[in-house]
Design a protein around this motif. Sequence first.
Motif, mmCIF file in Angstrom:
data_model
loop_
_atom_site.group_PDB
_atom_site.id
_atom_site.type_symbol
_atom_site.label_atom_id
_atom_site.label_comp_id
_atom_site.label_asym_id
_atom_site.label_seq_id
_atom_site.Cartn_x
_atom_site.Cartn_y
_atom_site.Cartn_z
ATOM 1 N N ILE A 66 -8.454 5.601 5.481
ATOM 2 C CA ILE A 66 -8.105 6.928 6.640
ATOM 3 C C ILE A 66 -7.936 7.965 5.596
ATOM 4 O O ILE A 66 -7.587 8.302 5.104
ATOM 5 N N ASP A 67 -9.326 9.065 6.086
ATOM 6 C CA ASP A 67 -9.101 9.905 6.136
ATOM 7 C C ASP A 67 -8.958 10.975 6.791
ATOM 8 O O ASP A 67 -8.663 12.919 6.822
ATOM 9 N N ASP A 68 -8.662 10.970 7.911
ATOM 10 C CA ASP A 68 -8.508 11.759 8.983
ATOM 11 C C ASP A 68 -7.101 11.565 9.358
ATOM 12 O O ASP A 68 -6.544 12.571 10.192
ATOM 13 N N ILE A 69 -6.356 11.311 8.537
ATOM 14 C CA ILE A 69 -4.507 11.137 8.847
ATOM 15 C C ILE A 69 -3.817 11.879 7.552
ATOM 16 O O ILE A 69 -4.819 11.189 6.929
ATOM 17 N N PRO A 70 -3.271 13.338 7.679
ATOM 18 C CA PRO A 70 -3.020 14.223 6.453
ATOM 19 C C PRO A 70 -2.187 12.595 5.347
ATOM 20 O O PRO A 70 -1.125 12.177 6.091
ATOM 21 N N ALA A 71 -2.934 12.618 4.079
ATOM 22 C CA ALA A 71 -1.621 11.354 3.616
ATOM 23 C C ALA A 71 0.211 11.811 2.955
ATOM 24 O O ALA A 71 0.306 10.623 3.169
ATOM 25 N N SER A 72 0.361 12.454 3.376
ATOM 26 C CA SER A 72 1.398 13.281 4.218
ATOM 27 C C SER A 72 2.128 12.479 4.940
ATOM 28 O O SER A 72 3.276 11.540 5.149
ATOM 29 N N ASP A 73 1.207 12.298 6.401
ATOM 30 C CA ASP A 73 1.525 11.454 7.510
ATOM 31 C C ASP A 73 1.242 9.942 8.130
ATOM 32 O O ASP A 73 2.765 9.305 8.338
ATOM 33 N N LEU A 74 0.286 9.816 6.401
ATOM 34 C CA LEU A 74 0.237 8.268 6.695
ATOM 35 C C LEU A 74 1.438 7.351 5.340
ATOM 36 O O LEU A 74 1.497 7.058 6.101
ATOM 37 N N ASN A 75 1.730 8.311 4.486
ATOM 38 C CA ASN A 75 3.198 7.796 3.916
ATOM 39 C C ASN A 75 3.985 8.235 4.901
ATOM 40 O O ASN A 75 4.975 6.954 4.166
ATOM 41 N N VAL A 76 4.434 8.794 5.377
ATOM 42 C CA VAL A 76 5.693 8.384 6.215
ATOM 43 C C VAL A 76 5.692 7.518 6.995
ATOM 44 O O VAL A 76 6.457 6.409 7.316
ATOM 45 N N LEU A 77 4.497 7.048 8.385
ATOM 46 C CA LEU A 77 3.894 5.963 8.766
ATOM 47 C C LEU A 77 4.111 4.620 8.376
ATOM 48 O O LEU A 77 4.683 3.752 8.763
ATOM 49 N N VAL A 78 3.841 4.709 7.264
ATOM 50 C CA VAL A 78 3.477 3.368 6.077
ATOM 51 C C VAL A 78 5.691 3.182 5.926
ATOM 52 O O VAL A 78 5.787 2.011 5.734
ATOM 53 N N ASP A 79 5.881 4.254 4.905
ATOM 54 C CA ASP A 79 7.245 3.857 4.086
ATOM 55 C C ASP A 79 7.900 3.644 5.398
ATOM 56 O O ASP A 79 9.207 2.691 5.760
ATOM 57 N N LYS A 80 7.712 4.413 7.063
ATOM 58 C CA LYS A 80 9.169 4.000 8.825
ATOM 59 C C LYS A 80 8.482 1.981 8.459
ATOM 60 O O LYS A 80 9.399 1.821 8.967
ATOM 61 N N THR A 81 7.132 1.422 8.346
ATOM 62 C CA THR A 81 6.673 -0.045 9.134
ATOM 63 C C THR A 81 6.696 -0.688 7.469
ATOM 64 O O THR A 81 8.422 -1.613 8.495
#
Length: 484
Positions: A66-81
């Motif tokens: 996944i390279d079209d979701i900013p890394a900071s946003d992806l990190n938040v989504l993963v941490d939330k999950t």
Amino acid sequence: MRYISTRGDSENSSNKTFTEILLGGLAPDGGLYLPESYPQITRTELDQWRGLSYADLAFAVLSKFIDDIPASDLNVLVDKTYTAEVYCNGRAGDNPADITPLRWLEPGLGLLELSNGPTLAFKDMAMQLLGNLFEYVLQKKGEEINILGATSGDTGSAAEYAMRGKHGVRVFMLSPHGRMSAFQRAQMYSLQDENIYNIAVRGMFDDAQDIVKAVSNDHAFKAKYKIGAVNSINWARVVAQIVYYFKGYFAATGGVNGANDQQVAFAVPSGNFGNICAGHIARMMGLPIARLVMATNENDVLDEFFRTGVYRPRGTAETHATSSPSMDISKASNFERFVFDLVGRDPAVIRELWAKVDAGGGFDLSNTPYFANLPKFGFVSGKSSHADRLATIRRTYEKYGVMVDTHTADGLKVGIEKRTPDSPMVVLETALPAKFEETIVEALGRLPERPATMQGIENLPQRVEVMEVSVDAVKQFIELKVGA
């Protein structure tokens, strides 16, 4: 990272980004999305990933795709999950932060516990992330989606629990009427959320899956009603499942650097081929997987292929209703993804083969170079019967003091048969025994324990629409609920 269709005959089906394919499910040409090439993992990265929390490991793996979701946003989504609070139903022992613990039954034979999520099935590992991804992308686009899915038991509840209350999301979930366990039906049908709709069709899972594919292939209807998918035809489901193969590998080979020369075998109960397809991709990425042991139940279409090279999907009349009902599938959607790799990623070959499948037939690769190359992909297979799973449940409980569900029993039975001394055998647990009480009682003469949150769930009011097997009827129902 760009994505292509396994059938590759349309400019609209290839060269897509992750978020472009996230909401859609099938490609416009009817194929399934895969990366144009698999990212390769170095031994240095394997060393660096050892000891990471599940959330951090998920971020490391998913970032490769996944390279079209900013890394900071992806990190938040993963941490939330991936939190201990979300995966709190399980048996993580002294370390509740370990949401997928490996339980050794004996030296060299272990169970990777994947069923600690809200619906007590491994589907939660990917579906909870999918719910958060959907909500994130829809909010960014200012759009809504109507998810259409089919379930043989566990996908439906995992999807509904992941999507309930999500902004801009409705779920229409098809299931085979009367074919799931009472617990599985109650998990789904008792939900009263306004954005959740259950449809029970008078047929088998394959009939429900065929309806989903037919609606998805009606491009005008799909566009008008913004139809999306959560079945494992959705690439995001598969990519999220890749993570726990890395986690299981690290757990099985110890927690120190330098252990990455050790190979591990994984035994996987398989119905729709999504779970083991994730293992195939992890192996293609370079994870040292010695063998992928695929276990089927009495519906042994996939076992037949890996033994003979003949793929012969069955019709409804030939599909058995078994005590491992989530595997009562005779047309495995994700199998197309593997065959795409098997035939050298040639979309013309896939179009030819699946034209036969879509017409109700099958194909024979037994005398082709493709089948001759099958061993290099590391697959072996076997099957399990009702008597086998009863015996496995009894033996596992008596020998190890561990109670397993019917599907995990299938994986254990075949995994033990195919076990070799050169590598540890990790069996993927797929559900908790509480979901299949009738068979557990038959095997052990006692009820399995269930989480307090699931006590008496069968007695809750249920909401479900029962329909004949009809694409038009499902379309009309969606039109009614969504509005023109």
